[in-house]
Design an enzyme around this catalytic site. Structure first.
Site, PDB file in Angstrom:
ATOM      1  N   ASP A   1       7.280  -6.234  -2.966  1.00 31.29           N
ATOM      2  CA  ASP A   1       8.096  -5.530  -1.986  1.00 31.29           C
ATOM      3  C   ASP A   1       9.387  -6.274  -1.696  1.00 31.29           C
ATOM      4  O   ASP A   1       9.410  -7.499  -1.557  1.00 31.29           O
ATOM      5  CB  ASP A   1       7.312  -5.340  -0.683  1.00 31.29           C
ATOM      6  CG  ASP A   1       6.176  -4.357  -0.849  1.00 31.29           C
ATOM      7  OD1 ASP A   1       6.410  -3.292  -1.447  1.00 31.29           O
ATOM      8  OD2 ASP A   1       5.057  -4.651  -0.392  1.00 31.29           O
TER       9      ASP A   1
ATOM     10  N   GLU B   1       1.788   7.692   0.870  1.00 34.83           N
ATOM     11  CA  GLU B   1       1.330   6.313   0.738  1.00 34.83           C
ATOM     12  C   GLU B   1       1.438   5.623   2.085  1.00 34.83           C
ATOM     13  O   GLU B   1       2.513   5.620   2.693  1.00 34.83           O
ATOM     14  CB  GLU B   1       2.203   5.539  -0.250  1.00 34.83           C
ATOM     15  CG  GLU B   1       1.801   5.645  -1.684  1.00 34.83           C
ATOM     16  CD  GLU B   1       2.588   4.671  -2.545  1.00 34.83           C
ATOM     17  OE1 GLU B   1       3.172   3.708  -2.007  1.00 34.83           O
ATOM     18  OE2 GLU B   1       2.625   4.881  -3.759  1.00 34.83           O
TER      19      GLU B   1
END
Length: 280
Positions: free
Chosen positions: A72, A61
């Site tokens: 995040d 990724e």
């Protein structure tokens, strides 16, 4: 249910489909490291991608820095901020991913990208650029499934797999819609909250995955909170892939000096090697 991924397909299958089909036949699981782009710069990112590819990554990724990530944690947010402070441009990232050294690596790449970036460039233009850069798929964490139909069709027409996220709090009805919109694999969020290393994986994860197995034949890959070999060993019994992000991103913090860059690459290789080995 989704298209079965453990059967033979044509020569034109997406590299992600081929990867999971091959792993299935071999009785293995995918190790998926997350590498944020542009921290501290794109040449280092390309070195990091090559390093983790050779250290045992099945699929990688690549994080597309965004100023307002919704899922995040502080480690990845800080990395994105460092990259953006160095004036990282989307076009430069796409160009860097076209490097011959990356093209020689067999490990498929997927972009972890906010839909805001896709929308800003234009979905068709973004997909064209992503495909030309060698990305086999996109993980779009903030694309609501209710609004995903048009983009999913464009991605399918472009030959780019689309992965959405399923959280522990996702209702059964909505989870069914999410997995139906996915191609390539489904990103299973292991815990409520944001990304970041944790000591223990939730006890409910096994039942969460069991429920998703009833909805799709696509590979189920687990992320959020995975950081140690014991986590990986636990997940290999129930998941098709294991995603590690913050634990690797943390290693990028001392890359402002040449010695720090060298050390970070070594540490990335070592951690990926240790974690992927735990998959057996």
């Amino acid at each position: 249910m989704g298209v079965p991924w453990n059967v033979d397909k044509t020569h034109a299958m997406n590299p992600i489909d081929k990867l999971f089909s091959d792993l299935r036949r071999a009785g293995k699981k995918a190790f998926i490291p997350f590498i944020p782009a542009g921290d501290p710069d794109l040449p280092f990112t390309m070195e990091a991608i090559e390093a983790v590819s050779r250290a045992g990554a099945s699929l990688i990724e690549v994080g597309f820095p965004f100023s307002d990530p919704i899922a995040d944690g502080p480690v990845i947010q800080a990395s994105y901020t460092r990259a953006l402070n160095h004036h990282l441009k989307l076009a430069d990232l796409f160009d860097a991913l076209k490097s011959e050294s990356l093209r020689s690596e067999p490990t498929p790449l997927v972009g972890m990208v906010s839909y805001s970036l896709i929308w800003r460039q234009g979905p068709t233009n973004f997909l064209t650029s992503a495909k030309a850069a060698g990305l086999s798929g996109l993980v779009v964490p903030d694309l609501p499934v209710e609004e995903s139909e048009d983009f999913a069709k464009l991605a399918g027409d472009a030959g780019v797999a689309l992965t959405l996220l399923v959280a522990p709090t996702t209702s059964p009805h909505r989870a069914e819609k999410v997995v139906a919109a996915c191609t390539g694999f489904v990103y299973v969020v292991s815990t409520v909250g944001i990304t970041g290393a944790r000591d223990l994986l939730p006890m409910e994860l096994k039942s969460q995955i069991a429920r998703l197995r009833q909805l799709t034949d696509l590979p189920l890959c687990v992320g959020f909170g995975v950081s140690r070999p014991d986590h990986v060993r636990e997940l290999k019994e129930i998941a098709d892939g294991v995603i590690v992000g913050s634990a690797l991103t943390k290693l990028l913090e001392p890359t402002s000096t040449p010695s720090g860059r060298t050390s970070a690459l070594t540490n990335l290789r070592d951690l990926v090697s240790n974690l992927s080995a735990a998959l057996g």
